[in-house]
Motif scaffolding. Structure first.
Motif, mmCIF file in Angstrom:
data_model
loop_
_atom_site.group_PDB
_atom_site.id
_atom_site.type_symbol
_atom_site.label_atom_id
_atom_site.label_comp_id
_atom_site.label_asym_id
_atom_site.label_seq_id
_atom_site.Cartn_x
_atom_site.Cartn_y
_atom_site.Cartn_z
ATOM 1 N N SER A 36 26.725 -2.961 54.091
ATOM 2 C CA SER A 36 25.829 -3.050 52.930
ATOM 3 C C SER A 36 24.894 -4.254 53.010
ATOM 4 N N MET A 37 25.171 -5.184 53.918
ATOM 5 C CA MET A 37 24.326 -6.367 54.085
ATOM 6 C C MET A 37 23.084 -6.075 54.930
ATOM 7 N N ALA A 38 23.054 -4.944 55.641
ATOM 8 C CA ALA A 38 21.907 -4.603 56.506
ATOM 9 C C ALA A 38 20.628 -4.594 55.676
ATOM 10 N N GLY A 39 19.606 -5.224 56.222
ATOM 11 C CA GLY A 39 18.319 -5.288 55.552
ATOM 12 C C GLY A 39 18.150 -6.510 54.658
ATOM 13 N N ARG A 40 19.194 -7.266 54.470
ATOM 14 C CA ARG A 40 19.129 -8.458 53.627
ATOM 15 C C ARG A 40 18.853 -9.702 54.467
ATOM 16 N N THR A 41 18.360 -10.710 53.810
ATOM 17 C CA THR A 41 18.198 -12.021 54.423
ATOM 18 C C THR A 41 19.250 -12.931 53.817
ATOM 19 N N LEU A 42 20.077 -13.514 54.671
ATOM 20 C CA LEU A 42 21.167 -14.372 54.224
ATOM 21 C C LEU A 42 21.048 -15.743 54.859
ATOM 22 N N ARG A 43 21.393 -16.757 54.108
ATOM 23 C CA ARG A 43 21.477 -18.106 54.660
ATOM 24 C C ARG A 43 22.792 -18.207 55.413
ATOM 25 N N VAL A 44 22.728 -18.672 56.661
ATOM 26 C CA VAL A 44 23.925 -18.801 57.484
ATOM 27 C C VAL A 44 24.005 -20.196 58.080
ATOM 28 N N LEU A 45 25.217 -20.629 58.346
ATOM 29 C CA LEU A 45 25.469 -21.874 59.053
ATOM 30 C C LEU A 45 25.850 -21.511 60.471
ATOM 31 N N THR A 46 25.074 -21.975 61.429
ATOM 32 C CA THR A 46 25.384 -21.659 62.818
ATOM 33 C C THR A 46 26.559 -22.506 63.296
ATOM 34 N N LEU A 47 27.340 -21.925 64.179
ATOM 35 C CA LEU A 47 28.492 -22.605 64.759
ATOM 36 C C LEU A 47 28.152 -23.018 66.181
ATOM 37 N N THR A 48 29.024 -23.778 66.771
ATOM 38 C CA THR A 48 28.766 -24.217 68.148
ATOM 39 C C THR A 48 29.315 -23.242 69.177
ATOM 40 N N SER A 49 30.000 -22.198 68.718
ATOM 41 C CA SER A 49 30.579 -21.233 69.643
ATOM 42 C C SER A 49 29.712 -19.985 69.754
ATOM 43 N N GLU A 50 30.009 -19.183 70.756
ATOM 44 C CA GLU A 50 29.284 -17.938 70.994
ATOM 45 C C GLU A 50 30.261 -16.773 71.063
ATOM 46 N N ALA A 51 29.737 -15.585 70.823
ATOM 47 C CA ALA A 51 30.492 -14.346 70.991
ATOM 48 C C ALA A 51 29.500 -13.274 71.392
ATOM 49 N N ARG A 52 29.887 -12.458 72.346
ATOM 50 C CA ARG A 52 29.035 -11.369 72.815
ATOM 51 C C ARG A 52 27.650 -11.863 73.262
ATOM 52 N N GLY A 53 27.620 -13.063 73.810
ATOM 53 C CA GLY A 53 26.363 -13.610 74.315
ATOM 54 C C GLY A 53 25.401 -14.059 73.228
ATOM 55 N N ARG A 54 25.883 -14.236 72.005
ATOM 56 C CA ARG A 54 25.034 -14.653 70.890
ATOM 57 C C ARG A 54 25.688 -15.828 70.165
ATOM 58 N N ARG A 55 24.879 -16.565 69.391
ATOM 59 C CA ARG A 55 25.368 -17.699 68.608
ATOM 60 C C ARG A 55 26.161 -17.180 67.404
ATOM 61 N N ARG A 56 27.353 -17.699 67.201
ATOM 62 C CA ARG A 56 28.137 -17.333 66.016
ATOM 63 C C ARG A 56 27.634 -18.107 64.804
ATOM 64 N N ALA A 57 27.794 -17.494 63.631
ATOM 65 C CA ALA A 57 27.401 -18.141 62.379
ATOM 66 C C ALA A 57 28.268 -17.586 61.260
ATOM 67 N N LEU A 58 28.260 -18.282 60.125
ATOM 68 C CA LEU A 58 28.977 -17.834 58.939
ATOM 69 C C LEU A 58 28.014 -17.758 57.764
ATOM 70 N N THR A 59 28.141 -16.695 56.977
ATOM 71 C CA THR A 59 27.343 -16.570 55.758
ATOM 72 C C THR A 59 28.016 -17.371 54.647
ATOM 73 N N ALA A 60 27.342 -17.466 53.506
ATOM 74 C CA ALA A 60 27.892 -18.201 52.365
ATOM 75 C C ALA A 60 29.199 -17.579 51.870
ATOM 76 N N ASN A 61 29.377 -16.280 52.088
ATOM 77 C CA ASN A 61 30.631 -15.641 51.676
ATOM 78 C C ASN A 61 31.549 -15.388 52.881
ATOM 79 N N TYR A 62 31.384 -16.216 53.929
ATOM 80 C CA TYR A 62 32.280 -16.271 55.081
ATOM 81 C C TYR A 62 32.311 -15.008 55.935
ATOM 82 N N LEU A 63 31.215 -14.274 55.975
ATOM 83 C CA LEU A 63 31.113 -13.159 56.905
ATOM 84 C C LEU A 63 30.694 -13.708 58.262
ATOM 85 N N ASP A 64 31.304 -13.202 59.321
ATOM 86 C CA ASP A 64 30.926 -13.601 60.678
ATOM 87 C C ASP A 64 29.600 -12.956 61.037
#
Length: 93
Positions: A36-64
């Motif tokens: 249901s988040m598809a199409g939305r713009t969310l503020r995320v905090l980027t992490l220092t780790s990667e997964a699947r060749g991309r930068r990991r991040a967390l949304t304000a409601n802790y979605l990966d």
């Protein structure tokens, strides 16, 4: 708990089956919420780790979330959610 002293206890097999069903429902609800988040713009905090060749991040409601790899870690960015994939929100900046 009060249930521990009640008569007519549920068999371990039934309890296990019920737990499996609840975990399945929980997974389906979580995936539905992420989708249901598809199409939305969310503020995320980027992490220092990667997964699947991309930068990991967390949304304000802790979605990966996954962002392009070139985004540095430990910064807040507005991310456009493109889709859900395997428990992650796939985003572009």
């Amino acid at each position: 708990t009060p249930a521990s002293t009640m008569e007519g206890k549920v068999s371990p097999e039934t309890a296990s089956a019920r737990c499996r069903e609840l975990r399945k429902i929980s997974s389906e609800l979580q995936a539905s919420f992420r989708k249901s988040m598809a199409g939305r713009t969310l503020r995320v905090l980027t992490l220092t780790s990667e997964a699947r060749g991309r930068r990991r991040a967390l949304t304000a409601n802790y979605l990966d979330a996954l962002l392009p790899r070139d985004i540095p870690g430990n910064v807040l960015v507005d991310a456009n959610v493109m889709r859900e994939s395997g428990g992650y929100l796939v985003c572009e900046v």
